[in-house]
Design a protein around this motif. Structure first.
Motif, PDB file in Angstrom:
ATOM      1  N   LYS A 237      -4.972  -3.276  -7.558  1.00 49.31           N
ATOM      2  CA  LYS A 237      -4.039  -3.486  -8.478  1.00 49.31           C
ATOM      3  C   LYS A 237      -2.628  -2.946  -8.060  1.00 49.31           C
ATOM      4  N   TYR A 238      -2.518  -1.701  -7.397  1.00 50.51           N
ATOM      5  CA  TYR A 238      -1.243  -1.107  -7.259  1.00 50.51           C
ATOM      6  C   TYR A 238      -0.659  -1.824  -5.982  1.00 50.51           C
ATOM      7  N   PHE A 239      -1.826  -2.420  -5.041  1.00 52.31           N
ATOM      8  CA  PHE A 239      -0.868  -3.314  -3.970  1.00 52.31           C
ATOM      9  C   PHE A 239      -0.646  -4.598  -4.492  1.00 52.31           C
ATOM     10  N   GLU A 240      -1.208  -5.107  -5.463  1.00 50.88           N
ATOM     11  CA  GLU A 240      -0.852  -6.543  -5.893  1.00 50.88           C
ATOM     12  C   GLU A 240       0.215  -6.522  -6.678  1.00 50.88           C
ATOM     13  N   ASN A 241       0.391  -5.377  -7.522  1.00 52.42           N
ATOM     14  CA  ASN A 241       1.447  -5.353  -8.540  1.00 52.42           C
ATOM     15  C   ASN A 241       2.896  -4.812  -8.113  1.00 52.42           C
ATOM     16  N   ASN A 242       2.758  -4.009  -6.803  1.00 47.60           N
ATOM     17  CA  ASN A 242       3.818  -3.324  -6.401  1.00 47.60           C
ATOM     18  C   ASN A 242       4.992  -4.148  -5.925  1.00 47.60           C
ATOM     19  N   ALA A 243       6.143  -3.803  -6.471  1.00 47.08           N
ATOM     20  CA  ALA A 243       7.266  -4.389  -6.203  1.00 47.08           C
ATOM     21  C   ALA A 243       7.889  -4.031  -5.095  1.00 47.08           C
ATOM     22  N   HIS A 244       7.769  -3.042  -4.491  1.00 47.08           N
ATOM     23  CA  HIS A 244       8.328  -2.352  -3.345  1.00 47.08           C
ATOM     24  C   HIS A 244       7.835  -2.780  -2.033  1.00 47.08           C
ATOM     25  N   LYS A 245       6.609  -3.298  -1.872  1.00 44.45           N
ATOM     26  CA  LYS A 245       5.936  -3.611  -0.840  1.00 44.45           C
ATOM     27  C   LYS A 245       6.664  -4.451   0.096  1.00 44.45           C
ATOM     28  N   GLU A 246       7.198  -5.657  -0.315  1.00 45.63           N
ATOM     29  CA  GLU A 246       8.224  -6.398   0.561  1.00 45.63           C
ATOM     30  C   GLU A 246       9.113  -5.803   1.376  1.00 45.63           C
ATOM     31  N   LYS A 247       9.488  -4.366   1.118  1.00 44.65           N
ATOM     32  CA  LYS A 247      10.498  -3.620   1.873  1.00 44.65           C
ATOM     33  C   LYS A 247       9.806  -3.193   2.900  1.00 44.65           C
ATOM     34  N   ALA A 248       8.548  -3.152   3.061  1.00 48.14           N
ATOM     35  CA  ALA A 248       7.834  -2.532   4.192  1.00 48.14           C
ATOM     36  C   ALA A 248       7.892  -3.154   5.273  1.00 48.14           C
ATOM     37  N   TYR A 249       7.572  -2.601   6.586  1.00 48.39           N
ATOM     38  CA  TYR A 249       7.650  -3.289   7.834  1.00 48.39           C
ATOM     39  C   TYR A 249       6.813  -4.389   7.924  1.00 48.39           C
ATOM     40  N   HIS A 250       5.557  -4.523   7.534  1.00 52.80           N
ATOM     41  CA  HIS A 250       4.643  -5.550   7.300  1.00 52.80           C
ATOM     42  C   HIS A 250       3.725  -5.420   6.431  1.00 52.80           C
ATOM     43  N   VAL A 251       3.264  -6.477   5.643  1.00 53.13           N
ATOM     44  CA  VAL A 251       2.491  -6.570   4.637  1.00 53.13           C
ATOM     45  C   VAL A 251       1.151  -7.620   4.887  1.00 53.13           C
ATOM     46  N   LEU A 252      -0.005  -6.966   5.044  1.00 57.49           N
ATOM     47  CA  LEU A 252      -1.078  -7.870   5.629  1.00 57.49           C
ATOM     48  C   LEU A 252      -1.277  -8.894   4.602  1.00 57.49           C
ATOM     49  N   SER A 253      -1.488 -10.131   4.752  1.00 55.65           N
ATOM     50  CA  SER A 253      -1.830 -11.327   4.127  1.00 55.65           C
ATOM     51  C   SER A 253      -3.280 -11.224   3.576  1.00 55.65           C
TER      52      SER A 253
END
Length: 563
Positions: free
Chosen positions: A67-83
């Motif tokens: 849930k924290y990963f799915e709902n986190n609004a800041h993850k798009e600022k990361a270097y890379h997010v695994l699909s």
């Protein structure tokens, strides 16, 4: 005289009574304290025993863990997010279960977030420093695990909802509730002068009851998260008192800010903390006071305002606990009997690993690979290990960039963005064919290859859903496009024709081979440089006693068209 003696005897009796009660209470306290210390000692012994070992019989609910990963609004600022596709292709949930040594549910949620969110190298090295601190100080690790285990209950997952959950809207009729509260207070004050005004409380109480119990659903929505906020704050305070942890994080301003929420949160959660039937009269009295003056209603919406204001502080609390727990978990993993190494990140396009292996395969055969400004074209028969090997490369690249560990003796590679196309299936609901699903998946990789950062592409059996000629020609063109000086491609294939087409296109050839010994198929699962020169498919049909005419016919066709 008799009166005095009687009085003295009563006083002595009362004193003895209170002394007896005090003795029982003190004895009960001492026994309770002794048993508590005994349980703590036993729990610590279990933690010491289990240090470095995998969790046993653990249940994983990835719906709430993620849930924290799915709902986190800041993850798009990361270097890379695994699909989601890469998660499925690489069996990341199984990898998660293998490496998870966390002590709290918050730690689990943060570990899942960390595995799928690649941040900066600086943040990674800072995390590694914290991991090393715990690895070198087992006493500190165990002490922290004792505190973190207080959050190892299912309800601890609900803290995340205070950060990312949908906010309850403040009612537009809040002014009515405030007016009713003023009316209640006024009627009580005026009743001292005009007793009849106390009757005004009856209709006001009735209306207040409607507001009070109608709002219970909103209160219950937040209740689990509120209780976990209080528990988490206490744990964070204990952890922050450790000097080495305090020196690592330094900024604990979120503790003081959340402290300001505690009175309101404790008040809202009060009734859930009453679990003794003897305290029912106390609960009833407090509930009546809440209704008469709309206390819970007003405090709740005041708390929501404070909650909105301090969401960042609550997330900082979550991240602090999660970071500590995951660092201890990683330290425990690094203290196991597994072969692990620290990765090195190369500024050039060099991929160099020794004794790399897949963590989920027991007694997995290790392999060595060295690529410099090259990609890998991997051939071999089914079951030889092609798909497992390219997954091994991707999994270790992800772990290198998220936890700063690798299942290998050494690992050197660029800091990649990782993409994959391994598992493809027909989408019956969307009415799309296997081939079209492949086309859409590869299109995503083509778009990703335009990124300025180095990318790692993992592909298995490109374009299985079409005919041989178009599969080879289309596959060659795409693989040439994906491979460049900054990108690295690992592709497995049965199509030997691709080896000739791609050998001069930044691809280095490797293969897995099998042997037939005494009519038994044997795989050594060792990767070898160069083209695959043997063909054993027809021989295997012969071993498994296919009709002789089939074997003869197959050999004629092979000799005629593929010699």
């Amino acid at each position: 005289m008799l009166l005095i003696n009687s009085l003295n005897s009563h006083i002595i009796y009362i004193m003895n009574y209170f002394l007896g009660i005090s003795f029982v209470l003190i004895l009960g306290f001492l026994i309770s304290n002794f048993l508590k210390k005994k349980r703590l000692k036993k729990f610590k012994a279990t933690l010491y025993k289990n240090w470095g070992t995998q969790k046993k019989k653990a249940h994983y609910n990835f719906f709430v863990i993620g849930k924290y990963f799915e709902n986190n609004a800041h993850k798009e600022k990361a270097y890379h997010v695994l699909s989601e596709k890469t998660k499925i292709d690489l069996d990341l949930e199984e990898i998660f279960q293998f490496i998870d040594r966390t002590s709290s549910k918050i730690g689990q949620q943060y570990l899942y977030f960390k595995l799928r969110t690649i941040g900066s190298i600086d943040a990674l090295l800072k995390f590694d420093a914290l991991t090393t601190l715990f690895q070198n100080n087992k006493e500190l690790s165990i002490a922290c695990q004792v505190e973190l285990s207080k959050l190892n209950v299912t309800s601890a997952y609900y803290l995340e909802e205070l950060i990312n959950g949908k906010q309850v809207d403040k009612p537009k009729n809040l002014w009515v509730v405030k007016l009713l509260t003023i009316t209640s207070i006024s009627s009580i004050i005026f009743s001292f002068f005009f007793p009849i005004t106390v009757l005004l409380l009856v209709p006001v109480f009735a209306v207040n009851s409607i507001f009070h119990y109608k709002n219970k659903g909103n209160v219950n929505y937040y209740l689990q998260g509120i209780r976990q906020l209080s528990k988490s704050l206490k744990v964070a305070k204990k952890l922050s008192k450790q000097t080495s942890i305090n020196n690592h994080f330094k900024d604990f301003s979120f503790v003081k800010k959340i402290d300001g929420l505690m009175f309101q949160s404790e008040f809202i959660a009060f009734e859930k903390n009453i679990n003794n039937e003897w305290l029912f009269p106390v609960w009833l009295l407090i509930e009546l006071i809440k209704i008469v003056f709309n206390v819970e209603y007003l405090v709740f919406y005041s708390f929501l305002d404070s909650l909105t204001k301090e969401k960042k502080s609550i997330e900082d609390l979550f991240l602090f606990i999660g970071e500590v727990d995951v660092a201890i978990s990683t330290a425990s993993l690094k203290s196991s009997d597994l072969q692990l190494c620290r990765p090195s990140f190369s500024p050039s396009n060099e991929f160099d690993v020794s004794e790399i292996y897949h963590p989920l395969i027991e007694n997995c055969i290790t392999n060595n690979v060295n690529l410099l400004d090259k990609s890998m074209l991997l051939t071999g028969s089914n079951m030889s290990g092609k798909s497992t090997f390219i997954r091994t490369v991707a999994i270790n690249s992800i772990l290198a960039q998220t936890l700063h560990i690798c299942f290998a003796n050494s690992y050197t590679a660029p800091f990649y963005k990782v993409y994959s196309s391994i598992r493809i299936s027909d989408d019956l609901l969307e009415d799309t064919s296997y081939y079209l699903q492949e086309v859409l998946a590869i299109k995503d990789l083509i778009e990703a290859s335009k990124d300025e950062s180095p990318c790692l592409f993992i592909l298995d059996e490109l374009f299985k859903g079409t005919n041989t000629v178009e599969r080879i020609s289309g596959g060659k063109a795409i693989l040439s496009y994906l491979s460049s000086k900054k990108n690295t491609v690992f592709v497995s294939t049965h199509d030997i024709e691709l080896t000739t087409l791609l050998e001069k296109e930044h691809y280095k050839l490797y293969h897995f081979s099998e042997a037939i010994e005494k009519d038994n198929l044997f795989f050594d699962h060792k990767i070898k440089e160069g083209k695959l020169t043997t063909r054993n498919a027809i021989r295997i049909l012969d071993i498994y006693e296919y009709p002789a005419e089939i074997i003869k016919d197959a050999k004629i066709v092979e000799k005629t068209y593929f010699s």
